[in-house]
Enzyme design. Structure first.
Site, PDB file in Angstrom:
ATOM      1  CD  GLN A 179      -3.105  -0.832   0.345  1.00 30.37           C
ATOM      2  OE1 GLN A 179      -2.931  -0.887  -0.876  1.00 30.37           O
ATOM      3  NE2 GLN A 179      -4.275  -0.560   0.902  1.00 30.37           N
ATOM      4  CB  SER A 180       0.832   4.362  -1.974  1.00 30.36           C
ATOM      5  OG  SER A 180       0.731   3.683  -3.198  1.00 30.36           O
ATOM      6  CB  THR A 181       0.088   6.515   2.323  1.00 29.47           C
ATOM      7  OG1 THR A 181      -1.313   6.258   2.201  1.00 29.47           O
ATOM      8  CG2 THR A 181       0.580   7.301   1.110  1.00 29.47           C
ATOM      9  CD  GLN A 224      -2.966   4.348  -0.554  1.00 29.38           C
ATOM     10  OE1 GLN A 224      -2.315   3.336  -0.780  1.00 29.38           O
ATOM     11  NE2 GLN A 224      -3.128   5.328  -1.436  1.00 29.38           N
TER      12      GLN A 224
END
Length: 740
Positions: free
Chosen positions: A24-26, A29
């Site tokens: 997941q990017s962050t 998220q």
């Protein structure tokens, strides 16, 4: 599962592990987009459905919360690529291509490795073999779309952010001293002590002129400054540091300006091939958004710009340029003298007994290009005195008005200075009272908490006492007010700027600041033939004044040299050159009349002023006369003995030497007896110094004394491996180096 998909999975693939890549990017998220995260973990069940055993399924989730823009910070992706290259992976599962990589460099590297190692790739749409042309084409298109999607996402976010910033509505992290009100507008901090502390930083910069001096001044007065950690809303107080003071002075938010795009991020590859990111400040004309008077500030924009100009002027100037902050040295025109020949700024040097006499030298051409000598140089005291005459003449009409304004502003400035100390006391008292209330509220039996609160109370009370003591000390510095009679007398008599400038209480820094406020630079051109210098004083504003400076005549300082030194130089000049004489005088710690060390030039000036003829060297060839006095170098050639041995014999008294004066070169007397005791070969039966001492049962020094007294016969061998002293123990005879 279709037959077509299943046909791509072979026994070779099933014999290796199935890797499920989860990303997941962050972190937001990871916390909030739980459905997407669950779908990625469920890919492990799909791997088992295709034939892999549960123990063969490896879940790689080390990159949760990390962007897929590049692989430099993704350890999980690096581990996955490494295992693919080692042939450990049969298939890679990802919910979509963007989870594996968001840029084609990482994506195609993975595809090439998978094609070489026969590794499959599966996503939510199907199963692909990178070695197959059609599958490779589809995967390539998906990678390109993933990279383009990242670009579109960034573009939409950045465009909206910049559009909002252009209107000054973008909500950014606020610097300490500002808060958002209920309507979202930026206003000054309601805490009066915070506002006064920040205002004090700007006030003291106006007085002192450098950020470092402001920092030292705040520390000297035990004044703390407010700080707000990133992401926090609480204000803490700490000792002044240079970065903190510099941030107050350079951040445009304190001038009421809204700024966006002050920095730019640059990327480059280091020597190890890693991407290095560096953020740098941009010049003011490259800022994306600058809105002046956007919110209340502590200074106005014009004053903030003057502060930036002053800070830039305080930077250490490049070679050949003036500027820099005023320093503690006694050179009043430091950074303001320009060479009239080459146009470079002249350097400052100090000389004299205590190293306080300034001298201005233009030596850049010699340093940078190896020229024979400096461009020009001249003493500082006479130059500065001539410039000061012009400065005082210019200031005299304005001196009275300036003094009257200073007296009027002295009391106001003192009250402003006291405000920050009074607020510091008020803040310290509040902190102490709060700590006392907390201590009183704790149950006496709860000693674990009571001891901690008691220690905090003691610290708060100590800080309160210190703040009150600082306030008392500042109140004692209140300037004396002039009576009406004294003010009237001042109006009639005027002010003496020269007396104020030369007052013992005026520091060198303050004198230089006064001159810099009036003078832009002084251009100097020395006329050596006439012993004069042409000065052009360029005033602030562009006007200039041309004056002529009469310089001292060469050698005048030498006439005051003591007669004993002059007599010694007279004797030495008959036998030695100026460089040798300077070295001899230096060994005897003799100084010129101005307290400087003698140099070749100063010795020459002394000779010229006293009419002492210079030494005229003649070619002297060592001879083999029976008795002669020669230099150490000539003795080396005649006796074939090293210089170190000759100096050792002189120290031990084995040979006779002469010095014209202590510290002067040695001269050795060469006799026939000395020549006869220096041989090329060792005589039969003669032993070394160590063997002689061992045979006689005495120390080596005792053997040497016997040789000096003539009790033992000795020779010096100057050739072959057996060089050195040899002793005859058979019979006594006149010793080596005995004066006939």
């Amino acid at each position: 599962m279709t037959v077509e998909l299943a046909s791509k999975v072979t026994g070779s693939h099933l014999g290796r592990d199935a890797y499920v890549y989860v990303r997941q990017s962050t972190l937001t998220q990871v916390r909030e987009h739980t459905e997407s995260l669950e779908r990625q973990y469920e890919l492990a069940a799909r791997a088992q459905a295709l034939g892999w055993a549960p123990r063969q399924v490896v879940v790689v989730d080390d990159d949760l919360g990390r962007s897929g823009a590049d692989s430099s910070a993704r350890e999980g992706f690096k581990h996955l690529v490494a295992d693919v290259g080692l042939g450990k992976v049969g298939i890679i599962f990802g919910i979509e291509v963007s989870r594996l990589a968001r840029n084609n460099a990482d994506w195609y590297q993975l595809l090439d490795l998978c094609a070489l190692t026969d590794t499959l790739i599966a996503d939510g749409d199907g199963l692909y073999h990178p070695a197959d042309f059609n599958d490779r084409l589809v995967l390539g298109l998906k990678g390109t779309m993933s990279e383009a999607e990242l670009h579109l996402i960034r573009h939409r976010l950045t465009a909206g952010l910049r559009h909002k910033a252009a209107k000054g509505e973008l909500r950014q992290g606020l610097a300490v001293g500002f808060v958002h009100d209920c309507d979202g507008r930026i206003v000054l901090d309601p805490d009066e002590s915070v506002r006064e502390a920040i205002a004090t930083v700007f006030q003291r910069f106006d007085e002192l002129g450098t950020a470092r001096q402001v920092m030292l001044s705040l520390r000297g007065d035990n004044l703390q400054i407010p700080r707000r950690p990133t992401g926090s809303t609480r204000v803490c107080w700490a000792e002044a540091t240079y970065p903190a003071v510099h941030d107050f002075l350079t951040n445009p938010v304190y001038a009421g300006a809204f700024v966006f795009g002050r920095t730019r991020t640059d990327k480059r590859l280091d020597t190890n091939g890693r991407i290095v990111t560096r953020t740098r400040l941009l010049p003011r004309d490259e800022w994306e958004v600058l809105i002046c008077d956007h919110h209340p500030g502590y200074v106005d924009w014009s004053r903030w710009e003057r502060i930036q100009d002053q800070l830039r002027a305080n930077w250490r100037a490049p070679r050949g340029h003036g500027g820099g902050p005023v320093r503690e040295g006694t050179a009043l025109l430091q950074g303001r003298i320009r060479c009239g020949r080459c146009g470079r700024m002249m350097q400052v040097g100090y000389s004299g007994p205590k190293g306080v006499c300034p001298r201005y030298v233009c030596a850049r051409s010699k340093q940078l290009y190896g020229t024979d000598r400096a461009c020009q140089s001249l003493g500082g005291r006479k130059l500065e005195a001539r410039v000061l005459e012009e400065v005082f003449a210019v200031l005299e009409p304005a001196s009275l008005a300036a003094t009257a304004r200073a007296l009027e502003q002295a009391d106001t400035a003192h009250r402003q200075r006291l405000a920050v100390f009074e607020l510091a006391v008020e803040r310290a008292r509040y902190t102490a009272q709060r700590a006392l209330r907390q201590f009183d509220a704790v149950e006496p039996e709860n000693r674990l908490v009571a001891r901690t609160l008691e220690a905090a109370l003691e610290i708060a009370l100590a800080a309160q006492r210190q703040a009150e003591a600082d306030l008392t000390a500042q109140r004692l510095r209140r300037p004396t007010r002039l009576s009406d009679e004294e003010t009237a007398w001042l109006a009639r008599a005027g002010a003496d700027v020269r007396a104020i400038f030369n007052a013992p209480t005026t520091t060198w820094r303050e004198r230089k600041q006064l001159l810099r406020a009036v003078i832009s630079e002084v251009v100097v051109t020395v006329r050596a033939a006439d012993r004069q210098a042409d000065l052009t004083i360029v005033w602030q504003g562009g006007a200039s004044t041309a004056v002529v400076l009469e310089m001292n005549k060469t050698g005048l300082h030498s006439r005051a040299t003591d007669e004993d030194t002059v007599a010694l130089v007279t004797r030495l000049a008959a036998r030695y050159n100026d460089a040798t004489i300077a070295a001899i005088l230096g060994k005897q710690r003799r100084r010129t009349a101005t307290g400087l060390r003698f140099t070749k030039t100063k010795v020459r000036d002394l000779r010229v002023s006293r009419g002492i003829p210079a030494f005229e060297p003649t070619a002297v060839t060592p001879t083999h006369d029976h008795d002669q006095v020669v230099t150490i170098a000539a003795a080396e050639q005649l006796l074939h003995v090293s210089r170190a041995t000759l100096y050792r014999w002189l120290a031990d008294g084995f040979i006779t030497g002469e010095q014209l004066t202590p510290g002067g070169p040695w001269h050795i007397r060469i006799t026939d007896q000395l020549r006869h005791h220096i041989v090329a070969e060792v005589p039969d039966g003669w032993v070394s110094l160590e063997q002689a001492a061992k045979t006689l049962g005495v120390a080596r020094q005792t053997v040497l004394h016997k040789v000096q007294r003539g009790e033992l016969q000795a020779v010096h061998v100057n050739q072959g491996r057996r060089k050195g002293l040899r002793i005859n123990l058979k019979q006594p005879s006149p010793g080596l180096f005995e004066t006939p």
